[in-house]
Design a protein around this motif. Structure first.
Motif, PDB file in Angstrom:
ATOM      1  N   LYS A  80       0.844  -1.188   0.000  1.00 52.38           N
ATOM      2  CA  LYS A  80       0.000   0.000   0.000  1.00 52.38           C
ATOM      3  C   LYS A  80       0.879   1.238   0.000  1.00 52.38           C
ATOM      4  O   LYS A  80       2.050   1.185   0.316  1.00 52.38           O
ATOM      5  CB  LYS A  80      -0.937   0.004   1.197  1.00 52.38           C
ATOM      6  N   GLY A  81       0.256   2.348  -0.294  1.00 49.05           N
ATOM      7  CA  GLY A  81       0.978   3.605  -0.411  1.00 49.05           C
ATOM      8  C   GLY A  81       1.320   3.852  -1.869  1.00 49.05           C
ATOM      9  O   GLY A  81       1.351   2.923  -2.677  1.00 49.05           O
ATOM     10  N   LEU A 124      -7.158  -4.576 -13.789  1.00 45.97           N
ATOM     11  CA  LEU A 124      -6.114  -4.652 -12.760  1.00 45.97           C
ATOM     12  C   LEU A 124      -6.274  -5.952 -11.976  1.00 45.97           C
ATOM     13  O   LEU A 124      -7.329  -6.210 -11.402  1.00 45.97           O
ATOM     14  CB  LEU A 124      -6.231  -3.484 -11.773  1.00 45.97           C
ATOM     15  N   ASP A 125      -5.233  -6.749 -11.947  1.00 47.85           N
ATOM     16  CA  ASP A 125      -5.240  -7.963 -11.139  1.00 47.85           C
ATOM     17  C   ASP A 125      -5.073  -7.582  -9.665  1.00 47.85           C
ATOM     18  O   ASP A 125      -4.666  -6.458  -9.344  1.00 47.85           O
ATOM     19  CB  ASP A 125      -4.108  -8.898 -11.578  1.00 47.85           C
ATOM     20  N   PRO A 126      -5.362  -8.497  -8.742  1.00 49.61           N
ATOM     21  CA  PRO A 126      -5.180  -8.193  -7.321  1.00 49.61           C
ATOM     22  C   PRO A 126      -3.765  -7.699  -7.034  1.00 49.61           C
ATOM     23  O   PRO A 126      -2.787  -8.303  -7.490  1.00 49.61           O
ATOM     24  CB  PRO A 126      -5.449  -9.534  -6.635  1.00 49.61           C
ATOM     25  N   GLY A 127      -3.667  -6.578  -6.319  1.00 50.17           N
ATOM     26  CA  GLY A 127      -2.374  -6.010  -5.974  1.00 50.17           C
ATOM     27  C   GLY A 127      -1.705  -5.218  -7.081  1.00 50.17           C
ATOM     28  O   GLY A 127      -0.659  -4.611  -6.869  1.00 50.17           O
ATOM     29  N   GLU A 128      -2.300  -5.200  -8.262  1.00 51.80           N
ATOM     30  CA  GLU A 128      -1.705  -4.480  -9.397  1.00 51.80           C
ATOM     31  C   GLU A 128      -2.061  -3.000  -9.348  1.00 51.80           C
ATOM     32  O   GLU A 128      -3.116  -2.614  -8.859  1.00 51.80           O
ATOM     33  CB  GLU A 128      -2.197  -5.087 -10.714  1.00 51.80           C
ATOM     34  N   LYS A 168     -12.532  -2.586  -5.451  1.00 50.14           N
ATOM     35  CA  LYS A 168     -12.046  -2.146  -4.144  1.00 50.14           C
ATOM     36  C   LYS A 168     -10.619  -1.661  -4.391  1.00 50.14           C
ATOM     37  O   LYS A 168      -9.688  -2.460  -4.487  1.00 50.14           O
ATOM     38  CB  LYS A 168     -12.074  -3.291  -3.133  1.00 50.14           C
ATOM     39  N   ASN A 169     -10.500  -0.357  -4.557  1.00 48.86           N
ATOM     40  CA  ASN A 169      -9.243   0.242  -4.988  1.00 48.86           C
ATOM     41  C   ASN A 169      -8.902   1.442  -4.115  1.00 48.86           C
ATOM     42  O   ASN A 169      -9.758   1.967  -3.417  1.00 48.86           O
ATOM     43  CB  ASN A 169      -9.358   0.713  -6.446  1.00 48.86           C
ATOM     44  N   ILE A 170      -7.654   1.871  -4.218  1.00 48.85           N
ATOM     45  CA  ILE A 170      -7.233   3.116  -3.599  1.00 48.85           C
ATOM     46  C   ILE A 170      -6.608   3.981  -4.686  1.00 48.85           C
ATOM     47  O   ILE A 170      -5.720   3.527  -5.424  1.00 48.85           O
ATOM     48  CB  ILE A 170      -6.203   2.901  -2.473  1.00 48.85           C
ATOM     49  N   MET A 171      -7.105   5.217  -4.776  1.00 44.78           N
ATOM     50  CA  MET A 171      -6.507   6.210  -5.669  1.00 44.78           C
ATOM     51  C   MET A 171      -5.506   7.014  -4.854  1.00 44.78           C
ATOM     52  O   MET A 171      -5.841   7.513  -3.778  1.00 44.78           O
ATOM     53  CB  MET A 171      -7.587   7.151  -6.226  1.00 44.78           C
ATOM     54  N   TYR A 172      -4.283   7.122  -5.353  1.00 42.95           N
ATOM     55  CA  TYR A 172      -3.244   7.932  -4.727  1.00 42.95           C
ATOM     56  C   TYR A 172      -2.996   9.136  -5.629  1.00 42.95           C
ATOM     57  O   TYR A 172      -2.719   8.980  -6.818  1.00 42.95           O
ATOM     58  CB  TYR A 172      -1.941   7.142  -4.572  1.00 42.95           C
ATOM     59  N   GLU A 228      -2.590   7.460  -9.341  1.00 43.50           N
ATOM     60  CA  GLU A 228      -2.466   6.051  -9.704  1.00 43.50           C
ATOM     61  C   GLU A 228      -3.552   5.293  -8.954  1.00 43.50           C
ATOM     62  O   GLU A 228      -4.141   5.810  -7.999  1.00 43.50           O
ATOM     63  CB  GLU A 228      -1.079   5.496  -9.389  1.00 43.50           C
ATOM     64  N   LEU A 229      -3.838   4.082  -9.394  1.00 44.77           N
ATOM     65  CA  LEU A 229      -4.904   3.273  -8.807  1.00 44.77           C
ATOM     66  C   LEU A 229      -4.324   1.931  -8.402  1.00 44.77           C
ATOM     67  O   LEU A 229      -3.647   1.280  -9.207  1.00 44.77           O
ATOM     68  CB  LEU A 229      -6.024   3.089  -9.833  1.00 44.77           C
ATOM     69  N   LEU A 230      -4.585   1.510  -7.165  1.00 48.97           N
ATOM     70  CA  LEU A 230      -4.123   0.221  -6.648  1.00 48.97           C
ATOM     71  C   LEU A 230      -5.328  -0.658  -6.360  1.00 48.97           C
ATOM     72  O   LEU A 230      -6.234  -0.265  -5.628  1.00 48.97           O
ATOM     73  CB  LEU A 230      -3.318   0.433  -5.355  1.00 48.97           C
ATOM     74  N   ASN A 231      -5.342  -1.858  -6.927  1.00 49.39           N
ATOM     75  CA  ASN A 231      -6.397  -2.833  -6.656  1.00 49.39           C
ATOM     76  C   ASN A 231      -6.056  -3.537  -5.350  1.00 49.39           C
ATOM     77  O   ASN A 231      -5.112  -4.321  -5.289  1.00 49.39           O
ATOM     78  CB  ASN A 231      -6.508  -3.840  -7.801  1.00 49.39           C
TER      79      ASN A 231
END
Length: 103
Positions: free
Chosen positions: A2-3, A32-36, A56-60, A86-89
């Motif tokens: 994360k981050g 986006l695959d898990p963790g990608e 279920k993502n986080i936008m940074y 950027e977007l993290l799955n």
């Protein structure tokens, strides 16, 4: 992890592939695959997101902000053009959407 990841001088594309484009819209496929992570990118046009799977993502964001997203199939999201991000799955499933840029 994360981050946010370090942002380089170049921004990436909005999605994985352009599915359709004309003088009014540009339509992207995003997967986006898990963790990608989706590479740092910037939207210069307003856009609509149509989730094809739960999301279920986080936008940074470049300014340090973080935004969690919980998208549902059948939902639609409107977003204005904005700052690089950027977007993290963060889920354990593949996330897919169709992103429609309004020209």
């Amino acid at each position: 992890m994360k981050g946010p990841s370090p942002r380089g001088p170049e921004l990436g594309p909005i999605g994985d592939e352009i599915l359709f484009e004309n003088d009014r819209v540009r339509i992207w496929g995003v997967k986006l695959d898990p963790g990608e992570r989706q590479a740092w990118h910037k939207h210069d046009l307003p856009y609509v997101i149509v989730p094809m799977t739960k999301g279920k993502n986080i936008m940074y964001f470049e300014d340090g902000r973080e935004k969690e997203t919980n998208e549902t199939v059948g939902g639609v999201l409107w977003r204005e053009a904005g700052a690089p991000h950027e977007l993290l799955n963060v889920s354990d499933w593949q996330y897919r959407n169709v992103l429609i840029e309004i020209k």
